[in-house]
Scaffold this motif. Sequence first.
Motif, PDB file in Angstrom:
ATOM      1  N   GLU A  40       2.267  -3.836   5.657  1.00  0.00           N
ATOM      2  CA  GLU A  40       0.853  -3.658   6.239  1.00  0.00           C
ATOM      3  C   GLU A  40      -0.045  -3.322   5.299  1.00  0.00           C
ATOM      4  O   GLU A  40      -1.230  -3.653   5.199  1.00  0.00           O
ATOM      5  CB  GLU A  40       0.973  -3.132   7.583  1.00  0.00           C
ATOM      6  N   LEU A  41       0.364  -2.366   4.418  1.00  0.00           N
ATOM      7  CA  LEU A  41      -0.636  -1.800   3.567  1.00  0.00           C
ATOM      8  C   LEU A  41      -0.940  -2.917   2.336  1.00  0.00           C
ATOM      9  O   LEU A  41      -2.158  -2.974   2.031  1.00  0.00           O
ATOM     10  CB  LEU A  41      -0.002  -0.633   2.981  1.00  0.00           C
TER      11      LEU A  41
ATOM     12  N   THR B  31     -12.238   4.787  -1.909  1.00  0.00           N
ATOM     13  CA  THR B  31     -11.054   5.278  -1.157  1.00  0.00           C
ATOM     14  C   THR B  31     -10.818   6.740  -1.157  1.00  0.00           C
ATOM     15  O   THR B  31     -10.640   7.167  -2.071  1.00  0.00           O
ATOM     16  CB  THR B  31      -9.680   4.486  -1.539  1.00  0.00           C
ATOM     17  N   ILE B  32     -10.567   7.221   0.012  1.00  0.00           N
ATOM     18  CA  ILE B  32     -10.314   8.565   0.480  1.00  0.00           C
ATOM     19  C   ILE B  32      -9.374   8.932   1.011  1.00  0.00           C
ATOM     20  O   ILE B  32      -9.104   8.413   2.072  1.00  0.00           O
ATOM     21  CB  ILE B  32     -11.720   9.204   1.075  1.00  0.00           C
ATOM     22  N   GLY B  33      -8.433   9.858   0.771  1.00  0.00           N
ATOM     23  CA  GLY B  33      -7.246  10.463   1.459  1.00  0.00           C
ATOM     24  C   GLY B  33      -7.622  11.757   1.999  1.00  0.00           C
ATOM     25  O   GLY B  33      -8.197  12.502   1.610  1.00  0.00           O
ATOM     26  N   VAL B  34      -7.465  11.964   3.306  1.00  0.00           N
ATOM     27  CA  VAL B  34      -7.907  13.148   3.989  1.00  0.00           C
ATOM     28  C   VAL B  34      -6.207  13.516   4.493  1.00  0.00           C
ATOM     29  O   VAL B  34      -5.843  13.251   5.484  1.00  0.00           O
ATOM     30  CB  VAL B  34      -8.650  13.124   5.348  1.00  0.00           C
TER      31      VAL B  34
ATOM     32  N   THR C 129      -0.923   0.304  -7.072  1.00  0.00           N
ATOM     33  CA  THR C 129      -2.049  -0.364  -7.982  1.00  0.00           C
ATOM     34  C   THR C 129      -2.917  -1.389  -7.013  1.00  0.00           C
ATOM     35  O   THR C 129      -3.973  -1.399  -7.601  1.00  0.00           O
ATOM     36  CB  THR C 129      -1.085  -1.311  -9.106  1.00  0.00           C
ATOM     37  N   ALA C 130      -2.384  -1.799  -6.200  1.00  0.00           N
ATOM     38  CA  ALA C 130      -3.036  -2.748  -5.384  1.00  0.00           C
ATOM     39  C   ALA C 130      -4.225  -1.963  -4.646  1.00  0.00           C
ATOM     40  O   ALA C 130      -5.418  -2.308  -4.518  1.00  0.00           O
ATOM     41  CB  ALA C 130      -1.975  -3.555  -4.287  1.00  0.00           C
ATOM     42  N   TRP C 131      -3.950  -0.892  -4.322  1.00  0.00           N
ATOM     43  CA  TRP C 131      -5.065  -0.177  -3.822  1.00  0.00           C
ATOM     44  C   TRP C 131      -5.984   0.639  -4.720  1.00  0.00           C
ATOM     45  O   TRP C 131      -7.216   0.645  -4.559  1.00  0.00           O
ATOM     46  CB  TRP C 131      -4.575   1.112  -2.823  1.00  0.00           C
TER      47      TRP C 131
ATOM     48  N   ALA D  35      -3.086   7.324  -5.834  1.00  0.00           N
ATOM     49  CA  ALA D  35      -3.703   6.156  -6.239  1.00  0.00           C
ATOM     50  C   ALA D  35      -5.284   5.940  -5.751  1.00  0.00           C
ATOM     51  O   ALA D  35      -5.838   5.309  -6.189  1.00  0.00           O
ATOM     52  CB  ALA D  35      -3.127   4.967  -5.875  1.00  0.00           C
ATOM     53  N   LEU D  36      -5.659   6.769  -4.753  1.00  0.00           N
ATOM     54  CA  LEU D  36      -6.825   6.571  -4.330  1.00  0.00           C
ATOM     55  C   LEU D  36      -7.983   7.409  -4.971  1.00  0.00           C
ATOM     56  O   LEU D  36      -7.693   8.296  -5.873  1.00  0.00           O
ATOM     57  CB  LEU D  36      -6.908   7.265  -2.723  1.00  0.00           C
TER      58      LEU D  36
END
Length: 234
Positions: free
Chosen positions: A36-37, A106-109, A97-99, A124-125
């Motif tokens: 799904e990602l 892109t942000i990770g919380v 790598t795709a992300w 990778a974000l």
Amino acid sequence: ETRTYQPLNTRRDGRTLFVDFNNPPLNLINAQMIGELFDLAGSLAFDRETAVVVFGSANPEFFVAHFDLNDLLRLSNDPTAPRSRYDDINVMQALATAWQILPQVTIGVVDGICRGAGLEFILALDMRFSTPKSKFCLPEASGGILPAGGGTTRLAMLIGPARAREVILSSRDFTGDEAAAYGFVNRSLARDDLNAYVNTLAHDVATRPAGSVAAVDEVIKSVFGSAVDAQFAG
């Protein structure tokens, strides 16, 4: 439009897409989530309406615990499971790598536990934020292997070789405050402040002209290099 996957919850707020990991009880990364990602990244590659993607968790304790070991074995042996299209890199490297190469910011919380493949993915974000007591860990060395989803490369590029060795070879949990001090998290903020800060940041970034965002991305990658090519070197 709201789009709901099985282990991912998505919702939109203007030009920002919020994606929450939702695979109880531990938020393990499994083959379905990997698929799904990949699917979501593929749709975003051609999406010019979405400017920012924010990753969070529906679980108050676990951002992502680690990779589901049963599914890891299946990914290695099942030809129908999601996998990298390149022989040189594995499926987790390909996913990260795709992300990494998407046009969106892109942000990770992180508010909770983020270990193994979960940490490799958010490295990778473009940006990462956390609460002070969140826990980050790359445990692979304790089991006789190295973080092989791109985490070894990206962590060293982010924080330098000495600190990367410490994080990887200690195999211990690093708090959100430690992660921020070392530089693999932008900032460590109390939960209420964290959500408010990231929401404001995402809104502000989403208002920037796409050309400006692309130019900043191009310059930064040209200065610091890209982990994309480094994946093929292990």
